[in-house]
Design a protein around this motif. Structure first.
Motif, PDB file in Angstrom:
ATOM      1  N   ARG A  31       1.311  -1.023   0.332  1.00  0.00           N
ATOM      2  CA  ARG A  31       0.242   0.252   0.254  1.00  0.00           C
ATOM      3  C   ARG A  31       0.893   0.866  -0.069  1.00  0.00           C
ATOM      4  O   ARG A  31       0.142   2.792  -0.506  1.00  0.00           O
ATOM      5  CB  ARG A  31      -0.997   0.430   1.210  1.00  0.00           C
ATOM      6  N   ARG A  32       1.985   1.267   0.710  1.00  0.00           N
ATOM      7  CA  ARG A  32       3.131   2.529   0.758  1.00  0.00           C
ATOM      8  C   ARG A  32       3.783   2.717  -1.548  1.00  0.00           C
ATOM      9  O   ARG A  32       3.514   3.598  -1.442  1.00  0.00           O
ATOM     10  CB  ARG A  32       4.305   2.140   1.571  1.00  0.00           C
ATOM     11  N   ALA A  35       1.077   4.250  -2.788  1.00  0.00           N
ATOM     12  CA  ALA A  35       1.104   5.728  -2.489  1.00  0.00           C
ATOM     13  C   ALA A  35       2.104   6.526  -2.930  1.00  0.00           C
ATOM     14  O   ALA A  35       1.711   7.269  -3.584  1.00  0.00           O
ATOM     15  CB  ALA A  35       1.270   6.147  -0.588  1.00  0.00           C
ATOM     16  N   GLU A  38       1.134   7.594  -7.012  1.00  0.00           N
ATOM     17  CA  GLU A  38       0.506   8.356  -6.528  1.00  0.00           C
ATOM     18  C   GLU A  38       1.231  10.383  -7.146  1.00  0.00           C
ATOM     19  O   GLU A  38       0.846  10.712  -7.744  1.00  0.00           O
ATOM     20  CB  GLU A  38      -0.470   9.154  -5.458  1.00  0.00           C
ATOM     21  N   ARG A 166      -0.859   6.769   1.286  1.00  0.00           N
ATOM     22  CA  ARG A 166      -1.956   7.106   0.603  1.00  0.00           C
ATOM     23  C   ARG A 166      -3.023   8.284   0.544  1.00  0.00           C
ATOM     24  O   ARG A 166      -3.789   7.557   1.647  1.00  0.00           O
ATOM     25  CB  ARG A 166      -2.988   6.163  -0.400  1.00  0.00           C
ATOM     26  N   ASP A 203      -6.412   4.082   2.967  1.00  0.00           N
ATOM     27  CA  ASP A 203      -5.905   5.364   3.164  1.00  0.00           C
ATOM     28  C   ASP A 203      -6.190   5.913   4.468  1.00  0.00           C
ATOM     29  O   ASP A 203      -6.444   5.883   5.372  1.00  0.00           O
ATOM     30  CB  ASP A 203      -7.349   5.886   1.978  1.00  0.00           C
ATOM     31  N   ALA A 310      -5.969  12.284  -4.577  1.00  0.00           N
ATOM     32  CA  ALA A 310      -4.859  11.560  -3.993  1.00  0.00           C
ATOM     33  C   ALA A 310      -3.688  11.576  -3.572  1.00  0.00           C
ATOM     34  O   ALA A 310      -3.263  12.895  -4.807  1.00  0.00           O
ATOM     35  CB  ALA A 310      -5.107  10.045  -4.798  1.00  0.00           C
ATOM     36  N   CYS A 311      -2.899  11.907  -3.134  1.00  0.00           N
ATOM     37  CA  CYS A 311      -1.339  12.463  -2.807  1.00  0.00           C
ATOM     38  C   CYS A 311      -0.452  11.140  -2.117  1.00  0.00           C
ATOM     39  O   CYS A 311      -0.900  10.399  -1.279  1.00  0.00           O
ATOM     40  CB  CYS A 311      -1.243  13.409  -2.084  1.00  0.00           C
ATOM     41  N   LEU A 312       0.792  11.287  -1.441  1.00  0.00           N
ATOM     42  CA  LEU A 312       1.095  10.427  -0.893  1.00  0.00           C
ATOM     43  C   LEU A 312       1.591  11.398  -0.059  1.00  0.00           C
ATOM     44  O   LEU A 312       2.112  12.443   0.165  1.00  0.00           O
ATOM     45  CB  LEU A 312       3.348  10.743  -1.337  1.00  0.00           C
TER      46      LEU A 312
END
Length: 334
Positions: A31-32, A35, A38, A166, A203, A310-312
């Motif tokens: 999941r990282r 992120a 993004e 994320r 998230d 969305a963003c990191l």
């Protein structure tokens, strides 16, 4: 085992009997990496207010006090360094700060909010926190020269979890304007659908309402009467909203408001019920961390202009053992 029964709708024990980071367990390497993907422009947005700005009238929390320690009779500021009898060419400044951990942009740890709940199943309610950690045993109030200290669930647990993943931003201001408005399940879903937002497990949910902008427009000591009329607030009295928060799999809710949720002063809670249902659900039952008073407006404007959401997000708190909250300077990268 610290508990024989867990609160209805809680996830106590699901991440292990001694878990202290709750839903942050869902921040997997996969999941990282998602992120990180993004990030396409390499632009960074700082999401913290100046730490001498607040949006709450709370006498328990005071602005930071910056000072210089006195060394050999002089403040350690613009001080010429000496080695023995010789004065060097070096000039030094050093300082210190008295900091209230939840005055401005902040993280709430899971030690921030507990309940009186019969975890032993003997008909007597105890003061307990997420995953059954106990008041007096794990969260110790000050006594004499000692304490206070969260020996479990302290903010250092969140810091060591690696708070990066994320972030997904819901621009409530763009949908509902800047007037005070209660946001239940249907209102939140309307915003998510209108902005074509995909909320995924793991998230960080970011909520932009315009509240932080109102603080910045007024300065460090804002007019609370103005702020009380500003920005959308989550309605924790809506059970469908609570169910969605649980089912969504989010690891945190971070808003530009105080407390993330609203409080209806005209209708106080009845005896034995909570005053802040989202605090109860997130911090006490599910281990979902809450971020308050984040300055999201520049990020929100950029995402809206580029049809993105969305963003990191990188947002570690202070690794301060025993604290129940922490200031934070989150960074969003797009």
């Amino acid at each position: 085992m610290r508990w024989k029964r867990r609160p209805e709708g809680s996830n106590w024990g699901d991440f292990g009997p001694d878990d202290q980071i709750g839903r942050m367990n869902l921040l997997t390497p996969k999941r990282r990496l998602a992120a990180v993907r993004e990030v396409t422009e390499g632009l960074a947005f700082t999401l913290s207010l100046p730490l001498d700005h607040t949006g709450a009238d709370n006498p328990m929390r005071k602005p930071p006090r910056l000072f210089a320690e006195v060394v050999e009779g002089d403040p350690a500021y613009n001080q010429t360094l000496r080695i023995g009898d010789a004065a060097t060419c070096d000039v030094m400044c050093d300082d210190a700060v008295t900091l209230y951990t939840q005055y401005s942009t902040q993280w709430d740890s899971l030690a921030h909010w507990g309940q009186q709940f019969d975890a032993d199943g003997d008909g007597v309610a105890e003061k307990v926190y997420y995953n059954g950690y106990r008041a007096g045993e794990h969260l110790v109030a000050p006594a004499g020269a000692h304490g206070p200290a969260a020996h479990a669930l302290g903010i250092e647990r969140l810091a060591s979890a690696g708070v990066q993943g994320r972030g997904v931003l819901v621009n409530l201001k763009a949908i509902y304007g800047t007037e005070r408005r209660w946001i239940g399940h249907d209102e939140l879903m309307r915003a998510i659908d209108a902005q074509r937002i995909e909320v995924r497990p793991g998230d960080f949910l970011l909520l932009h309402t315009g509240y932080a902008e109102a603080i910045l427009a007024q300065g460090p000591v804002p007019d609370m009467a103005v702020l009380d009329r500003t920005g959308a607030v989550l309605d924790g009295r809506d059970p469908r909203l609570l169910d969605w928060i649980d089912a969504s799999g989010i690891v945190a809710i971070c808003a530009d408001t105080v407390a993330v949720e609203g409080y209806d002063w005209a209708n106080p809670p009845r005896d034995g019920s909570t005053m802040l249902p989202i605090h109860e659900l997130c911090l006490f039952k599910l281990g979902i961390h809450l971020g308050e008073l984040w300055d999201l407006h520049d990020l929100a404007d950029w995402l809206l202009a580029h049809d993105r959401h969305a963003c990191l997000l990188t947002a570690p708190p202070l690794r301060l053992p025993g604290a129940v909250g922490s200031p934070v300077t989150p960074i969003a990268t797009v």
